[in-house]
Structure formats: structure tokens, C-alpha cells
Design a protein around this motif. Structure first.
Motif, PDB file in Angstrom:
ATOM      1  N   GLU A 281       0.793  -1.234   0.000  1.00 51.47           N
ATOM      2  CA  GLU A 281       0.000   0.000   0.000  1.00 51.47           C
ATOM      3  C   GLU A 281       0.823   1.281   0.000  1.00 51.47           C
ATOM      4  N   PRO A 282       1.913   1.384   0.786  1.00 50.45           N
ATOM      5  CA  PRO A 282       2.679   2.644   0.754  1.00 50.45           C
ATOM      6  C   PRO A 282       3.285   2.961  -0.612  1.00 50.45           C
ATOM      7  N   LEU A 283       3.375   1.969  -1.487  1.00 53.99           N
ATOM      8  CA  LEU A 283       3.959   2.182  -2.816  1.00 53.99           C
ATOM      9  C   LEU A 283       2.902   2.313  -3.906  1.00 53.99           C
ATOM     10  N   LEU A 284       1.646   2.475  -3.496  1.00 56.06           N
ATOM     11  CA  LEU A 284       0.566   2.671  -4.457  1.00 56.06           C
ATOM     12  C   LEU A 284       0.227   4.159  -4.553  1.00 56.06           C
ATOM     13  N   VAL A 285       0.019   4.621  -5.774  1.00 59.03           N
ATOM     14  CA  VAL A 285      -0.218   6.032  -6.042  1.00 59.03           C
ATOM     15  C   VAL A 285      -1.607   6.223  -6.643  1.00 59.03           C
ATOM     16  N   ALA A 286      -2.358   7.199  -6.127  1.00 54.59           N
ATOM     17  CA  ALA A 286      -3.633   7.578  -6.731  1.00 54.59           C
ATOM     18  C   ALA A 286      -3.323   8.498  -7.900  1.00 54.59           C
ATOM     19  N   SER A 287      -3.372   7.957  -9.099  1.00 52.33           N
ATOM     20  CA  SER A 287      -2.943   8.685 -10.295  1.00 52.33           C
ATOM     21  C   SER A 287      -4.149   9.264 -11.030  1.00 52.33           C
ATOM     22  N   HIS A 288      -4.129  10.571 -11.277  1.00 53.40           N
ATOM     23  CA  HIS A 288      -5.184  11.204 -12.067  1.00 53.40           C
ATOM     24  C   HIS A 288      -4.948  10.946 -13.554  1.00 53.40           C
ATOM     25  N   ILE A 289      -5.993  10.517 -14.244  1.00 48.89           N
ATOM     26  CA  ILE A 289      -5.891  10.310 -15.691  1.00 48.89           C
ATOM     27  C   ILE A 289      -5.835  11.664 -16.389  1.00 48.89           C
ATOM     28  N   LEU A 290      -6.829  12.491 -16.129  1.00 49.88           N
ATOM     29  CA  LEU A 290      -6.790  13.886 -16.540  1.00 49.88           C
ATOM     30  C   LEU A 290      -6.047  14.631 -15.437  1.00 49.88           C
ATOM     31  N   PRO A 291      -4.871  15.191 -15.722  1.00 49.13           N
ATOM     32  CA  PRO A 291      -4.002  15.692 -14.657  1.00 49.13           C
ATOM     33  C   PRO A 291      -4.669  16.721 -13.758  1.00 49.13           C
ATOM     34  N   TRP A 292      -4.221  16.742 -12.505  1.00 49.76           N
ATOM     35  CA  TRP A 292      -4.706  17.686 -11.503  1.00 49.76           C
ATOM     36  C   TRP A 292      -4.620  19.114 -12.012  1.00 49.76           C
ATOM     37  N   SER A 293      -3.542  19.439 -12.703  1.00 52.21           N
ATOM     38  CA  SER A 293      -3.289  20.830 -13.091  1.00 52.21           C
ATOM     39  C   SER A 293      -4.323  21.392 -14.048  1.00 52.21           C
ATOM     40  N   VAL A 294      -5.030  20.523 -14.783  1.00 48.19           N
ATOM     41  CA  VAL A 294      -6.032  21.004 -15.733  1.00 48.19           C
ATOM     42  C   VAL A 294      -7.428  20.527 -15.393  1.00 48.19           C
ATOM     43  N   ALA A 295      -7.567  19.670 -14.372  1.00 51.00           N
ATOM     44  CA  ALA A 295      -8.883  19.153 -13.994  1.00 51.00           C
ATOM     45  C   ALA A 295      -9.636  20.178 -13.150  1.00 51.00           C
ATOM     46  N   ASP A 296     -10.971  20.171 -13.258  1.00 47.61           N
ATOM     47  CA  ASP A 296     -11.766  21.028 -12.388  1.00 47.61           C
ATOM     48  C   ASP A 296     -12.034  20.299 -11.074  1.00 47.61           C
ATOM     49  N   GLU A 297     -12.784  20.940 -10.176  1.00 47.92           N
ATOM     50  CA  GLU A 297     -12.976  20.365  -8.846  1.00 47.92           C
ATOM     51  C   GLU A 297     -13.672  19.007  -8.890  1.00 47.92           C
ATOM     52  N   HIS A 298     -14.682  18.855  -9.742  1.00 49.78           N
ATOM     53  CA  HIS A 298     -15.364  17.567  -9.845  1.00 49.78           C
ATOM     54  C   HIS A 298     -14.421  16.507 -10.374  1.00 49.78           C
ATOM     55  N   GLN A 299     -13.670  16.833 -11.429  1.00 53.83           N
ATOM     56  CA  GLN A 299     -12.776  15.867 -12.048  1.00 53.83           C
ATOM     57  C   GLN A 299     -11.657  15.439 -11.108  1.00 53.83           C
ATOM     58  N   ARG A 300     -11.223  16.344 -10.221  1.00 55.71           N
ATOM     59  CA  ARG A 300     -10.159  16.007  -9.280  1.00 55.71           C
ATOM     60  C   ARG A 300     -10.612  14.972  -8.255  1.00 55.71           C
ATOM     61  N   GLN A 301     -11.912  14.879  -8.015  1.00 56.32           N
ATOM     62  CA  GLN A 301     -12.438  13.935  -7.029  1.00 56.32           C
ATOM     63  C   GLN A 301     -13.184  12.760  -7.659  1.00 56.32           C
ATOM     64  N   ASP A 302     -13.370  12.793  -8.966  1.00 52.31           N
ATOM     65  CA  ASP A 302     -14.102  11.743  -9.671  1.00 52.31           C
ATOM     66  C   ASP A 302     -13.241  10.484  -9.736  1.00 52.31           C
ATOM     67  N   LEU A 303     -13.692   9.414  -9.097  1.00 57.76           N
ATOM     68  CA  LEU A 303     -12.896   8.186  -9.077  1.00 57.76           C
ATOM     69  C   LEU A 303     -12.744   7.580 -10.466  1.00 57.76           C
ATOM     70  N   ASP A 304     -13.627   7.922 -11.398  1.00 54.54           N
ATOM     71  CA  ASP A 304     -13.448   7.472 -12.780  1.00 54.54           C
ATOM     72  C   ASP A 304     -12.262   8.172 -13.444  1.00 54.54           C
ATOM     73  N   ASN A 305     -11.771   9.229 -12.831  1.00 54.32           N
ATOM     74  CA  ASN A 305     -10.586   9.922 -13.336  1.00 54.32           C
ATOM     75  C   ASN A 305      -9.331   9.441 -12.622  1.00 54.32           C
ATOM     76  N   GLY A 306      -9.389   8.243 -12.050  1.00 55.79           N
ATOM     77  CA  GLY A 306      -8.249   7.757 -11.290  1.00 55.79           C
ATOM     78  C   GLY A 306      -7.868   6.326 -11.598  1.00 55.79           C
ATOM     79  N   LEU A 307      -6.581   6.060 -11.521  1.00 57.20           N
ATOM     80  CA  LEU A 307      -6.041   4.707 -11.534  1.00 57.20           C
ATOM     81  C   LEU A 307      -5.198   4.534 -10.283  1.00 57.20           C
ATOM     82  N   LEU A 308      -5.217   3.352  -9.709  1.00 57.52           N
ATOM     83  CA  LEU A 308      -4.340   3.036  -8.590  1.00 57.52           C
ATOM     84  C   LEU A 308      -3.144   2.279  -9.167  1.00 57.52           C
TER      85      LEU A 308
END
Length: 375
Positions: A281-308
Motif C-alpha cells: 500500500e505505501p507504494l501505491l499512487v492515486a494517479s489522475h488520468i486527466l491531470p490535476w493541473s487542468v482538472a476542475d474540482e469535480h474531475q479532481r475527485q471523480d474516481l473514474d478519473n483515477g487509476l491506482l
């Protein structure tokens, strides 16, 4: 009193006490200063009608959001039924909502101003980790210019939510029929809003390096003890450095809160790397598909925008050396040397064990992040 011309308004900071002048066109809708102040290159601004005007988050590449970037409050001073009142000593603004008719529900106004009031008072009082849009408060002057007063926060320390935002009954003077409208009490921060911050807000960048510390202090600690910014005297380098470090600290706190909530959501649904199955677990990263820097507030929290992903595969994905088809099959960039594949445990037979339902994010990653010979 400092004044900004109509032509210069779209490049100016918002400075408390400054008047922004109207244009010379005889058609007021084309000369209205608020409309000019919030013009942004390539993006939609705000309307030129109404006392409450919402500006939605918008990214030139990824489209519009359902969240407000900011809200403009304008005291037009035209309502006889009620008078908006700002008390500079206490910093409290009393501002009436935008329902003026007995023929509609108070939340059904054309500009959805009352909906915005209800949403952001609720969030300010009960949801400290949710997106909160700043309200920029202006007062219309007799010459049709507007004076910027400050950032109105939908929160009053020591006052309950039901008292800060109340639903009250009024009577339509034309018909004698009663109707309902919201009345909000805000705390105003008399601080400068830099042009760069306004542009960041419009693009959905809420944790901006240009945001005033007084605003960030409220987001992190609900602290409104410093309402008026203190001007820096020439040569006060130490104070400038302290403000910079304070700003960085607040922004990092907000980032950690949001990222931590996002990671917990991904870990609850699976406990290993979506690509290789590594389960430390300590080596797992919550990775945004659409990067944080360009995502809006909903997209930053949308689990469909994430890969573990494990740290290795997260790095490859983040840098655009790998991406995935809609069915989860891996795509490896031709820019990544084939001889390095075994060292980083990737090959063309791999696929995701968890495929996000919303395919739009991965399509954007393939189109904009994935490295190809043409990009």
C-alpha cells in the motif's frame, strides 16, 4: 479614489476602493464595466445583467465545468424593497438574493443566483473540503462606474448557518402578492484579487499561487481574523518572504486534503496496482488520468478519473510513456526504448484489472498526454 478606464479593466487587478469606469458606447450593455472586468482571452466572461452573476469554470482544452469559478455580487441600488448594506467596520455585508417575483420559486431565477447562495453557504458552513467559489463584491456608483469592495465570504464567525442565510417573505408592490427571497450575510475581505488569480479561477485552477493569503487562510482554517490586507512598505523583504511561505503552506494543505480523499476512495475499491497487481500500500499512487493541473474540482475527485498504480507504472503513465485503450489494453509509447521494458515490468500483453466507466478521461490522456513522434 483610484480609477481604471474601461479599456484597461480587462487587464487590471481588483483593488479595494478602486472605481472601474464604464465605456463610451451609448448602449450600456456594451459599456457596462463588470462585463469588461471579467473578460478573459479565449474564455467566456460574465453576463452584463443582474446583481448576482456566475462565471463557470472553463478549460480551453477540456471544456466547461458544472462548478462556478467565482460569483460577482453587484449592488445596483435599484431595489426599493430592500437595500444591500455593507458595514466596513464589522466587515459584514447583507445582500439580498435575486428573486423579485411572486410568480416563481425563489430557486428558479434566470441567473440561478439564489441557487449559488444556497450552495456556497451550505459548503462554507458544513463542507470544509468542498470547492468554494469566491464572491467578488462591487457597488454601482452614480456615474455607472463600479467600485470594488472585496471578496465576500458566505460565512460569518459566531453566526449559525440559518442566521447567515435566511429565507424571508416580501410583498410584490405591483401585485400585493407575497414571495420569498434569500438574504445572505457575508464577511468581506478587503484584499486585492490579482488578475492572474482571476484567470486561474476561470480555468478551474483553485489552488493558485496567485490567490490572496487571506482567502487561503479561510479555506484551510475558517480564519477571518485578518480581513484587510496590510500594504507592504518598500524594502520589507522579510515580510514578503513570510507571506510567500504562508501561501505555499496553505496551498499544500488544500492539495493534501483533496489528494488524500481521492486516494482513500481508490483504495476502498481495490488494494493493488491496476496494472501489475503489486499490493504494498505505501507504494501505491492515486494517479489522475486527466491531470490535476487542468482538472476542475469535480474531475479532481471523480474516481473514474483515477487509476491506482505502483510508483513505477504511475511515473510511466504520468509522463505519457504508457496509456490505455478503452478496453484497458496497454499502449506503450514508441518514444520509450524497448530495451527498457523488462526493467520496468511492462509489455504489450498487459491490461488494466480495473477499467474506469467514464472513457472520456482516458481518451483525453491518449490525445494530450501520451507521447507520440508528432508530439
Amino acid at each position: 479614489m483610484h480609477e481604471v478606464t474601461f479599456e484597461d479593466a480587462m487587464m487590471a487587478d481588483l483593488v479595494p476602493g478602486t472605481n472601474y469606469l464604464k465605456g463610451d458606447d451609448s448602449n450600456y450593455t456594451r459599456s457596462e464595466p463588470v462585463h469588461m472586468i471579467f473578460k478573459f482571452p479565449g474564455l467566456r466572461g460574465v453576463g452584463n445583467m443582474g446583481g448576482i452573476r456566475r462565471a463557470m469554470q472553463e478549460n480551453p482544452i477540456f471544456g466547461s465545468s458544472q462548478e462556478e469559478a467565482f460569483v460577482v455580487l453587484l449592488d445596483t441600488r435599484k431595489h426599493e424593497n430592500w437595500q444591500n448594506v455593507y458595514d466596513p467596520m464589522s466587515g459584514i455585508l447583507t445582500y439580498y438574493g435575486d428573486n423579485e417575483s411572486s410568480s416563481q420559486h425563489y430557486l428558479s431565477t434566470n441567473n440561478a443566483g439564489n441557487k449559488a447562495l444556497q450552495k456556497f453557504f451550505q459548503r462554507a458552513y458544513n463542507e470544509p473540503e468542498s470547492h468554494l467559489a469566491p464572491f467578488f463584491y462591487f457597488e454601482k456608483q452614480v456615474d455607472d462606474s463600479v467600485k470594488y469592495v472585496g471578496i465576500a465570504i458566505p460565512y460569518v464567525p459566531g453566526t449559525s448557518e440559518v442566521d447567515a442565510l435566511s429565507l424571508e417573505r416580501f410583498t410584490d408592490p405591483r401585485t400585493g402578492i407575497p414571495f420569498e427571497n434569500l438574504v445572505g450575510h457575508f464577511t468581506v475581505l478587503e484584499v486585492t484579487a490579482k488578475r492572474e488569480w482571476l484567470y486561474d479561477l476561470k480555468r478551474g485552477i483553485t489552488v493558485s499561487e496567485h490567490a490572496p493569503n487571506e482567502w487561503l487562510r479561510f479555506l484551510v482554517d475558517r480564519d477571518l481574523s485578518s480581513r484587510v490586507e496590510r500594504p507592504l512598505v518598500p524594502g520589507e523583504r522579510l515580510r514578503r518572504r513570510e507571506r510567500l511561505l504562508e501561501s505555499i503552506g496553505y496551498r499544500m494543505t488544500i492539495f493534501r486534503r483533496t489528494q488524500g480523499r481521492f486516494r482513500r476512495g481508490l483504495l476502498e475499491s481495490r488494494r493493488c496496482c491496476d496494472l501489475c497487481g503489486m499490493a504494498v500500500e505505501p507504494l501505491l499512487v492515486a494517479s489522475h488520468i486527466l491531470p490535476w493541473s487542468v482538472a476542475d474540482e469535480h474531475q479532481r475527485q471523480d474516481l473514474d478519473n483515477g487509476l491506482l498504480l505502483c510508483v513505477t507504472h504511475d511515473a510511466l503513465f504520468d509522463k505519457g510513456f504508457i496509456t490505455f485503450e478503452d478496453d484497458g489494453r496497454i499502449l506503450i509509447s514508441e518514444m520509450f526504448p524497448r530495451q527498457e521494458w523488462p526493467r520496468l515490468s511492462i509489455d504489450e500483453t498487459m491490461h488494466l484489472s480495473h477499467i474506469p466507466r467514464n472513457k472520456a478521461y482516458m481518451r483525453l490522456h491518449r490525445a494530450n498526454i501520451f507521447k507520440t513522434s508528432s508530439r
